[in-house]
Scaffold this active site. Structure first.
Site, PDB file in Angstrom:
ATOM      1  N   ASP A 126      -0.709  13.293   3.083  1.00 36.08           N
ATOM      2  CA  ASP A 126      -1.275  12.088   3.692  1.00 36.08           C
ATOM      3  C   ASP A 126      -1.035  12.207   5.197  1.00 36.08           C
ATOM      4  OD1 ASP A 126      -1.945   9.619   4.643  1.00 36.08           O
ATOM      5  OD2 ASP A 126      -0.586   8.478   3.334  1.00 36.08           O
ATOM      6  N   LYS A 145      -6.328   5.096  12.364  1.00 37.90           N
ATOM      7  CA  LYS A 145      -5.211   5.327  13.276  1.00 37.90           C
ATOM      8  C   LYS A 145      -5.610   6.327  14.368  1.00 37.90           C
ATOM      9  CE  LYS A 145      -2.701   3.308   9.902  1.00 37.90           C
ATOM     10  NZ  LYS A 145      -2.556   3.445   8.458  1.00 37.90           N
ATOM     11  N   TRP A 161       4.812   4.583   2.993  1.00 35.72           N
ATOM     12  CA  TRP A 161       3.506   5.001   2.456  1.00 35.72           C
ATOM     13  C   TRP A 161       3.670   5.989   1.320  1.00 35.72           C
ATOM     14  CZ3 TRP A 161      -0.233   1.881   3.018  1.00 35.72           C
ATOM     15  CH2 TRP A 161      -0.364   1.121   4.191  1.00 35.72           C
TER      16      TRP A 161
HETATM   17  C1  LIG Z   1      -2.292   3.200   7.186  1.00 34.63           C
HETATM   18  C2  LIG Z   1      -1.811   4.224   6.240  1.00 34.63           C
HETATM   19  C3  LIG Z   1      -2.242   4.241   4.902  1.00 34.63           C
HETATM   20  C4  LIG Z   1      -3.169   3.216   4.323  1.00 34.63           C
HETATM   21  O1  LIG Z   1      -4.454   3.415   4.753  1.00 34.63           O
HETATM   22  P1  LIG Z   1      -5.681   2.509   4.218  1.00 34.63           P
HETATM   23  O2  LIG Z   1      -6.839   3.227   4.833  1.00 34.63           O
HETATM   24  O3  LIG Z   1      -5.458   1.132   4.738  1.00 34.63           O
HETATM   25  O4  LIG Z   1      -5.679   2.572   2.736  1.00 34.63           O
HETATM   26  C5  LIG Z   1      -1.749   5.266   4.097  1.00 34.63           C
HETATM   27  N1  LIG Z   1      -0.908   6.194   4.558  1.00 34.63           N
HETATM   28  C6  LIG Z   1      -0.477   6.195   5.835  1.00 34.63           C
HETATM   29  C7  LIG Z   1       0.471   7.257   6.295  1.00 34.63           C
HETATM   30  C8  LIG Z   1      -0.916   5.211   6.707  1.00 34.63           C
HETATM   31  O5  LIG Z   1      -0.483   5.208   7.981  1.00 34.63           O
END
Ligand SMILES: *Cc1c(COP(=O)(O)O)cnc(C)c1O
Length: 360
Positions: A171, A195, A103
Site C-alpha cells: 500500500d 495524497k 492503515w
Molecule cells: C489514505 C490511505 C488509505 C485509504 O485510502 P482511501 O482511498 O480513502 O480508501 C489507505 N492506505 C493508506 C496508507 C492511506 O494513506
C-alpha cells in the site's frame, strides 16, 4: 489572485498550483474538441489517448519493467484491502501482513474476513519499521503485505524485504512517487490518488500479470484484476476527470526532473521541519525513530501537551491548514507530499521556532 494557504492536509491534499492552473485553462474546452474532459465519452479517442499516455508516464517515471499492468480503479485504497485477498488468497494459502500502523491494521481486517491470515511482524509501539532481514515465509504464503508509508504514524520503509518468490504487495497510498523504487521487487503496488497523485476518485494499481492466473471463479467481475486488465482499465466507466488530473501531475513530476530530483526536494523540505524538532531541546517531540521517519508525513507533539491547542490555533491564524494530528493519535502532523512547496515548509519551520521562543 488570492493567497494560497500553507496546505499540510493529510488527504485529500495539496495539488501543484501549475497543475490547477492548467486544468483551469482547459476546463471548458479540452484540446480544441469543444467540451470539457468531464463531458467526453470514456470510449472516445481522446480518453483512449489519455488512458494510454497516463500509463506511459507512470511506466517512465517509475521505470516499470515488462510484465506489469497499470490500472485506474475506483473504490479507493480501501477496496484494494479486500481485492488483494479476494484475488490472491486461495483456499490452501496464508496471507502475511507486516503491521506498522493504522492503515495496515485496516488491510489486515479485510484479509481476515476472506481467508487464513497472519501477522508476521508488528512493533509494540508504532515508532519504527521492524527488522525484516531474517523474515522466512513458507511456501503456503499467498503474499506479504506491507504499508510503505503509514500516513497517520509517519513511519516509512527505507528498504523493502527480500522474500524470494512470494509476491510482495505494498500500500503506497501516501508515498508513491516520492522517491525512486524498484518495481520489480513487487507483485502489486496500489495507491489511492488523493495524497500524492491527484484528486480523490481514482486508485492506481500496478500488478504483475502472471500473478493473476489463480483468481477463483466465484469472484465478481468488478473485483477481479483480470477483468480490468483484459479491458485495459476500461471495463466500466473510469473516473475520467481524476485520471486527467493524475496525468497532469505526472507531467509536472517529469518537468521537475523525475523521481531522483523529487526525492531530493522532499528531503530538503522535511529537513527544515525535522531539524526544528531535533534542535528544540525537547520542546517539540518527534514520535518516530530517526531512521524510519517519513518524508511525507511528520507527526510531532509538544512536550507540554496542554500547549498543543494553542499551537494549532495560532497556525490557523497564520495561514497554515491541516496540522492537527489524526484523531486516533492526537498531537500534530505536517503532511509534506510532493505538491507541498518548499515555501510552505520554510514558513512552518520559522513559525515553529518563533512559537518556541514565545512559549519555551
Ligand atoms: C489514505 C490511505 C488509505 C485509504 O485510502 P482511501 O482511498 O480513502 O480508501 C489507505 N492506505 C493508506 C496508507 C492511506 O494513506
Amino acid at each position: 489572485m488570492s493567497k494560497r494557504a500553507y496546505n499540510f492536509n493529510a488527504g485529500p491534499a495539496a495539488l501543484p498550483l501549475e497543475v490547477l492552473e492548467r486544468a483551469q485553462e482547459e476546463l471548458v474546452e479540452y484540446q480544441g474538441i469543444g467540451m470539457s474532459v468531464m463531458e467526453i465519452s470514456h470510449r472516445s479517442a481522446e480518453y483512449e489517448q489519455l488512458n494510454a499516455e497516463t500509463q506511459e508516464l507512470l511506466a517512465d517515471l517509475l521505470n516499470i519493467p515488462a510484465g506489469y499492468k497499470t490500472l485506474f480503479l475506483q473504490g479507493g485504497a480501501s477496496t484494494q484491502f479486500a481485492m488483494i485477498p479476494l484475488n490472491f488468497l486461495t483456499s490452501e494459502k496464508v496471507a502475511n501482513y507486516v503491521i506498522t500502523g493504522s492503515w495496515g491494521k485496516k488491510a489486515l481486517k479485510e484479509s481476515k474476513l476472506i481467508g487464513e491470515t497472519r501477522v508476521v511482524a508488528q512493533p509494540e509501539k508504532f515508532s519504527h519499521v521492524p527488522d525484516l532481514s531474517e523474515l522466512q515465509l513458507d511456501n503456503s504464503s499467498a503474499y506479504l503485505h506491507i504499508t510503505s508509508n503509514e500516513t497517520i504514524e509517519g513511519i516509512q520503509f527505507q528498504q523493502f524485504p527480500n522474500i524470494g518468490d512470494i509476491p510482495l504487495i505494498a500500500d503506497m497510498s501516501s508515498d508513491i512517487l516520492c522517491k525512486p523504487i524498484d518495481v520489480s521487487k513487487f507483485g502489486l503496488i496500489y495507491a489511492g490518488a488523493q495524497k500524492n497523485l491527484g484528486p480523490s476518485g481514482v486508485t492506481l494499481v500496478i500488478v504483475k500479470e502472471d500473478l493473476l492466473e489463480n483468481t477463483p471463479d466465484h469472484i465478481p467481475s468488478m473485483l477481479r484484476y483480470d477483468t480490468h486488465i483484459k479491458a485495459n482499465s476500461l471495463y466500466n466507466t473510469p473516473p475520467v476527470y481524476s485520471v486527467y488530473m493524475v496525468n497532469l501531475v505526472l507531467k509536472w513530476l517529469k518537468e521537475k526532473g523525475g523521481l531522483d530530483q523529487v526525492e531530493k526536494f522532499n528531503q530538503e523540505k522535511t529537513k527544515l521541519i525535522y531539524d526544528v524538532i531535533d534542535e528544540s531541546q525537547g520542546f517539540y517531540v518527534g514520535t518516530v525513530e530517526k531512521q524510519d521517519r517519513s518524508i511525507m508525513n511528520i507527526p510531532f507533539r509538544l512536550k507540554d501537551e496542554a500547549l498543543e491547542k494553542e499551537f494549532l490555533k495560532q497556525t490557523q491564524e497564520n495561514g497554515f491548514v491541516g496540522l492537527k494530528g489524526h484523531r486516533s493519535v492526537g498531537g500534530m502532523r505536517a503532511s509534506t507530499y510532493n505538491a507541498v512547496p518548499y515555501e510552505s515548509c520554510k514558513a512552518l519551520s520559522e513559525f515553529m521556532i518563533d512559537f518556541q521562543k514565545r512559549n519555551g
